[in-house]
Design an enzyme around this catalytic site. Structure first.
Site, mmCIF file in Angstrom:
data_model
loop_
_atom_site.group_PDB
_atom_site.id
_atom_site.type_symbol
_atom_site.label_atom_id
_atom_site.label_comp_id
_atom_site.label_asym_id
_atom_site.label_seq_id
_atom_site.Cartn_x
_atom_site.Cartn_y
_atom_site.Cartn_z
ATOM 1 N N PHE A 1 -5.074 -0.302 -2.999
ATOM 2 C CA PHE A 1 -6.484 0.122 -3.070
ATOM 3 C C PHE A 1 -7.333 -1.128 -3.314
ATOM 4 O O PHE A 1 -8.136 -1.195 -4.231
ATOM 5 C CB PHE A 1 -6.708 1.150 -4.181
ATOM 6 C CG PHE A 1 -5.801 2.353 -4.085
ATOM 7 C CD1 PHE A 1 -6.148 3.425 -3.293
ATOM 8 C CD2 PHE A 1 -4.599 2.400 -4.777
ATOM 9 C CE1 PHE A 1 -5.318 4.543 -3.190
ATOM 10 C CE2 PHE A 1 -3.754 3.501 -4.688
ATOM 11 C CZ PHE A 1 -4.115 4.582 -3.898
ATOM 12 N N ASP B 1 -5.530 -1.280 1.855
ATOM 13 C CA ASP B 1 -6.637 -0.334 1.666
ATOM 14 C C ASP B 1 -6.757 0.480 2.947
ATOM 15 O O ASP B 1 -6.447 -0.007 4.041
ATOM 16 C CB ASP B 1 -7.951 -1.081 1.385
ATOM 17 C CG ASP B 1 -9.009 -0.181 0.748
ATOM 18 O OD1 ASP B 1 -9.240 -0.300 -0.481
ATOM 19 O OD2 ASP B 1 -9.597 0.642 1.474
ATOM 20 N N SER B 2 -7.218 1.708 2.808
ATOM 21 C CA SER B 2 -7.350 2.554 3.999
ATOM 22 C C SER B 2 -8.649 2.278 4.756
ATOM 23 O O SER B 2 -8.816 2.725 5.881
ATOM 24 C CB SER B 2 -7.287 4.033 3.609
ATOM 25 O OG SER B 2 -8.301 4.317 2.668
ATOM 26 N N ASN C 1 -2.780 3.878 4.370
ATOM 27 C CA ASN C 1 -2.851 4.822 3.262
ATOM 28 C C ASN C 1 -1.770 4.412 2.270
ATOM 29 O O ASN C 1 -0.599 4.288 2.642
ATOM 30 C CB ASN C 1 -2.597 6.233 3.810
ATOM 31 C CG ASN C 1 -2.621 7.269 2.712
ATOM 32 O OD1 ASN C 1 -2.005 7.107 1.656
ATOM 33 N ND2 ASN C 1 -3.331 8.347 2.958
ATOM 34 N N ASP D 1 -5.221 0.531 -8.250
ATOM 35 C CA ASP D 1 -6.628 0.762 -8.612
ATOM 36 C C ASP D 1 -7.243 1.805 -7.682
ATOM 37 O O ASP D 1 -8.167 1.500 -6.907
ATOM 38 C CB ASP D 1 -7.401 -0.560 -8.547
ATOM 39 C CG ASP D 1 -8.821 -0.417 -9.084
ATOM 40 O OD1 ASP D 1 -9.075 0.517 -9.874
ATOM 41 O OD2 ASP D 1 -9.685 -1.228 -8.696
ATOM 42 N N CYS E 1 -10.161 5.654 -12.845
ATOM 43 C CA CYS E 1 -11.598 5.704 -13.119
ATOM 44 C C CYS E 1 -12.113 7.143 -13.107
ATOM 45 O O CYS E 1 -13.293 7.384 -12.876
ATOM 46 C CB CYS E 1 -12.368 4.815 -12.144
ATOM 47 S SG CYS E 1 -12.052 5.187 -10.421
#
Ligand code: SAH
Length: 384
Positions: free
Chosen positions: A220, A242-243, A268, A287, A327
């Site tokens: 991520f 990252d996607s 993904n 993350d 988060c």
């Protein structure tokens, strides 16, 4: 004199316990003549004041407190609030300058990117005062340009349109910016969030202190904040995933511009872990975006977080480092710790907590406002 609204008898509203919101269903609405966006004093059942807030009956969160006193936001208070928030961040040229309720300005978010600002007004009360807010920011901070990033979907819940524009009306090109010693091409008009994930910059630096000589996997990764900080700190190899294709293009561009050695892949992360069961790393960063966006998604979120932590632990060499974050404010630090323990048990790995980390001080946690307590992380050493 401010208009007043009373809490209705019934299950105790959270505003009675210091929370800065009142929901429409918690209120006794006796007249329709209070203008949406107006300043309203909230009273408890006995008529005692709970403070002043901005009013919008179009939203479920109909009242949001900006002061414990009975006072209008349209006098000197607005400027006082803005300058207090700015003073709280003295010495920071990059980061959040104003954070909504935590700065007693519910719905106003301002980020600073050196000589540029981004501004969001997510409540009608702030939106109606946008021109005054821009005038104050221009005078007090003196930015080269301000980008009004009012494309958040939550604006529709307040009955407001979505748009992005600059304060001057002129176009603003992406520009190279220093973020912790690495240059990024930051696009404040079209980039994800308000251009960068400012709340993780401190963590990029912290995690990089573990990176020297290690094989790093940054999942991520967005524009590669962790990945590039680790590459700069002497990691032996770096892979970011990252996607988002745009994020990966930006990450590759930044790696090249800074002369840093790091690979980036569009994928993904869940699929990538399934396809790479044999890979080995010495430092893995997890993350992910907030998986629990509402109450009903907490269970699924916990399953998702646990799965990621389990997969990461399996790919870590003995004594490897796992930097893992959530988060979602609905997943507490204690809950996150518990699922990490469950993941370690399933992975049959032993671990120790090297550091427990939280959000940076430019995103201050406000007491009695659990929504403000959102970021938690653990840096772990995962033994054999
Ligand atoms: N680590 C970044 C911030 C991550 S934000 C930093 O420090 O700057 C979360 C990122 O996850 C976003 O960039 C988003 O594009 C990406 N993302 C969301 N779901 C994903 C998935 N299933 N697989 C890979 N990336 C995903």
């Amino acid at each position: 004199m401010l208009s007043t609204i009373r809490i209705r008898p019934g299950p105790p509203a959270r505003a009675l316990f210091g929370h800065p919101w009142a929901f429409l269903g918690e209120l006794m609405i006796t007249s329709n003549n209070i203008e949406p966006g107006a300043c309203v004093e909230l009273l408890d059942i006995k008529g005692r004041s709970l403070g002043s807030g901005i009013w919008n009956p179009k939203s479920q969160i109909a009242w949001r407190r900006y002061s414990r006193r009975s006072i209008s936001l349209d006098g000197p208070l607005l400027e006082e609030r803005i300058t207090t928030a700015i003073k709280r961040r003295t010495g920071r040229s990059l980061g959040r300058l104003i954070w909504s309720e935590a700065d007693n300005l519910p719905g106003l978010i301002v980020d600073r990117y050196h000589d540029l600002l981004t501004v969001q007004t997510l409540t009608l009360g702030m939106d109606l005062r946008l021109e005054r807010i821009l005038e104050i920011l221009q005078r007090v901070v003196g930015p080269r340009e301000m980008v009004i990033r009012n494309e958040a979907s939550s604006r529709t819940l307040e009955g407001m349109p979505q748009y992005i524009r600059t304060a001057s009306g002129n176009p603003l090109e992406p520009s190279w910016m220093d973020v912790g010693g690495v240059q990024y091409l930051v696009d404040l008009v079209a980039g994800q969030k308000t251009g960068m994930y400012l709340d993780q910059i401190e963590q990029h630096q912290k995690v990089a202190t573990y990176a020297k000589g290690r094989r790093v996997l940054d999942t991520f990764c967005n524009q590669g904040g962790f990945a590039l900080a680790c590459a700069k700190a002497g990691a032996s190899s770096v892979l970011g995933i990252d996607s988002s294709e745009d994020a990966i293009v930006a990450a590759r561009k930044a790696a090249e511009h800074n002369g840093l050695n790091a690979q980036f892949e569009v994928a993904n992360v869940f699929d990538w872990f399934t396809e790479h069961r044999e890979a080995t790393f010495d430092l893995i960063i997890l993350d992910p975006p907030p998986f629990a966006r509402n109450k009903d998604s907490v269970e699924g979120a916990i399953r998702g977080y646990k799965e990621l932590n389990l997969r990461a632990m399996r790919l870590l060499a003995p004594d490897g480092i796992l930097a893992t974050y959530s988060c979602s404010h609905r997943v507490s630090s204690a809950m996150y710790m518990e699922l990490i323990e469950a993941a370690a048990a399933d992975a049959r790995r032993e671990g120790i907590v090297l550091e427990r980390v939280s959000q940076p001080t430019d995103h201050p946690v406000m007491l009695n406002f659990p929504e403000s307590r959102y970021l938690k992380g653990f840096i772990l050493e995962i033994r054999a």
